[in-house]
Design a protein around this motif. Structure first.
Motif, PDB file in Angstrom:
ATOM      1  N   SER A 263       0.804  -1.227   0.000  1.00  0.00           N
ATOM      2  CA  SER A 263       0.000   0.000   0.000  1.00  0.00           C
ATOM      3  C   SER A 263       0.838   1.279   0.000  1.00  0.00           C
ATOM      4  N   LYS A 264       2.136   1.152  -0.241  1.00  0.00           N
ATOM      5  CA  LYS A 264       2.983   2.355  -0.293  1.00  0.00           C
ATOM      6  C   LYS A 264       2.483   3.321  -1.362  1.00  0.00           C
ATOM      7  N   GLY A 265       2.345   4.577  -0.964  1.00  0.00           N
ATOM      8  CA  GLY A 265       1.886   5.594  -1.900  1.00  0.00           C
ATOM      9  C   GLY A 265       0.382   5.673  -2.055  1.00  0.00           C
ATOM     10  N   GLN A 266      -0.356   4.804  -1.370  1.00  0.00           N
ATOM     11  CA  GLN A 266      -1.811   4.833  -1.448  1.00  0.00           C
ATOM     12  C   GLN A 266      -2.395   5.527  -0.220  1.00  0.00           C
ATOM     13  N   ASP A 267      -3.650   5.906  -0.329  1.00  0.00           N
ATOM     14  CA  ASP A 267      -4.299   6.651   0.752  1.00  0.00           C
ATOM     15  C   ASP A 267      -4.824   5.742   1.863  1.00  0.00           C
ATOM     16  N   TRP A 334       3.168  -5.226  -7.637  1.00  0.00           N
ATOM     17  CA  TRP A 334       4.079  -5.282  -6.480  1.00  0.00           C
ATOM     18  C   TRP A 334       5.225  -6.222  -6.807  1.00  0.00           C
ATOM     19  N   GLU A 337       7.698  -4.471  -8.952  1.00  0.00           N
ATOM     20  CA  GLU A 337       8.506  -3.483  -8.233  1.00  0.00           C
ATOM     21  C   GLU A 337       9.690  -4.143  -7.554  1.00  0.00           C
TER      22      GLU A 337
END
Length: 337
Positions: A263-267, A334, A337
């Motif tokens: 969830s990096k970079g997500q709200d 993911w 990445e």
């Protein structure tokens, strides 16, 4: 060649006043000597019942309905309590989630580890027993064992208590160790230490381990193979690399998407919608269908078989059928990445 532990089509139910709870449904897996198998899934999916069922530690209302449990080729499914007492501790042992529910607050740590040793060596000399207790405490990383063996559980920290429980579980030199969420009650730093300790002990003693967890992030640190459980069934199984980098079941996708790293970079942090179905009356077809945004019409009618992906990787989802539409896994980016 059969594995050290072979579980075939095992089904376990609880017979309650409200009805039959089908806690484990047609589960099959194998465990080889020196291997770490992680069983993952959310609370209530049947992980702990599976392990306790193999060791026959379930309450009287539980019953093995079908299937077999074989240790080194010997079927122990029909063993009674007397036979199982000879196996527990020596053939297999368990590390539980909460050490304070296992340790006796009125006995010293050394006395409790020593008691586990004496079960299998009743005639052991006092000096040799002390040496063994100190050896097991050193094995699990307890410093100054000569002093600390005289202390009581309330004088230990949470991590030290869990190490003591591990020492007790290893006192009979078991071939198989069941670790039932042994790090859940610990903080993150101590969790890492206990996980590293489990792996080190497993390598030193060659003990096969079934590691139960609801946290895929924890599992990656210790496991060789992973079995993902949902609603009492294994829905995906494979090596760590296969399950983490090429997951195929929508439930596994949901577990992976719920990891903070994804969830990096997500709200917000992803959560699988809905809740586990009741196992008093399991739904027809795929039990995950009502929570699966990729569910097909057949998911509500027929239960999917375990489709082979590789020789070691299987998943029970109709999306792997040749007739199913091609869907890109939502966790693939993911992986990239």
């Amino acid at each position: 060649m059969p594995g050290l532990l072979e579980v075939n089509h095992l089904s376990i139910s609880f017979f309650t006043p409200r009805g039959e709870v089908e806690a484990v449904r047609d589960v099959s897996f194998s465990l080889n000597a020196g291997e770490v198998l992680a069983v993952v899934g959310e609370s209530g999916c049947g992980k702990s019942v599976l392990c306790k069922g193999i060791m026959k530690l379930l309450p009287p209302i539980a019953r093995i309905k079908s299937g077999s449990i074989c240790i080194n080729g010997t079927d122990i499914t029909g063993y009674g309590e007397r036979d199982m007492q000879r196996l527990r501790g020596k053939l297999f042992s368990m590390v539980f989630q909460d050490p304070m529910s296992v340790l006796n607050p009125t006995m010293t740590i050394g006395a409790q580890i020593g008691e586990a040793v004496k079960v299998h060596q009743p005639r052991i000399a006092k000096k040799e027993l002390t040496e063994k207790v100190i050896g097991f405490m050193e094995l699990v990383g307890i410093d100054k064992p000569e002093e600390r063996m005289k202390m009581y559980p309330h004088q230990f920290s949470g991590g030290m208590r869990q190490r003591s429980v591990m020492a007790t579980a290893l006192a009979g030199n078991p071939k198989i160790l069941f670790a039932d969420e042994p790090t859940t009650a610990l903080d993150v730093t101590i969790q890492a230490q206990i996980l590293d300790l489990l792996r080190d002990v497993q390598k030193k003693l060659g003990t096969a381990t079934v590691f139960v967890s609801h946290d895929l992030g924890v599992v990656a640190r210790v496991a060789d193979r992973v079995a993902v459980m949902y609603a009492g069934k294994i829905v995906e199984t494979g090596t760590v690399e296969e399950v983490y980098y090429d997951p195929r079941h929508p439930y596994t996708w949901g577990l992976m998407r719920a990891l903070p790293a994804f969830s990096k970079g997500q709200d917000y942090l992803y959560a699988i919608p809905g809740m586990l179905p009741t196992l008093i009356d399991p739904p027809k077809g795929d039990a995950f269908a009502c929570r699966n945004e990729y569910a097909l019409a057949i998911d509500y009618r027929e239960e999917p078989p375990l489709f082979p992906i590789t020789d070691t990787h299987y998943a029970a989802t109709w999306l792997l059928d040749k007739r199913a539409p091609r869907i890109t896994a939502p966790v693939r980016r993911w992986k990239d990445e």
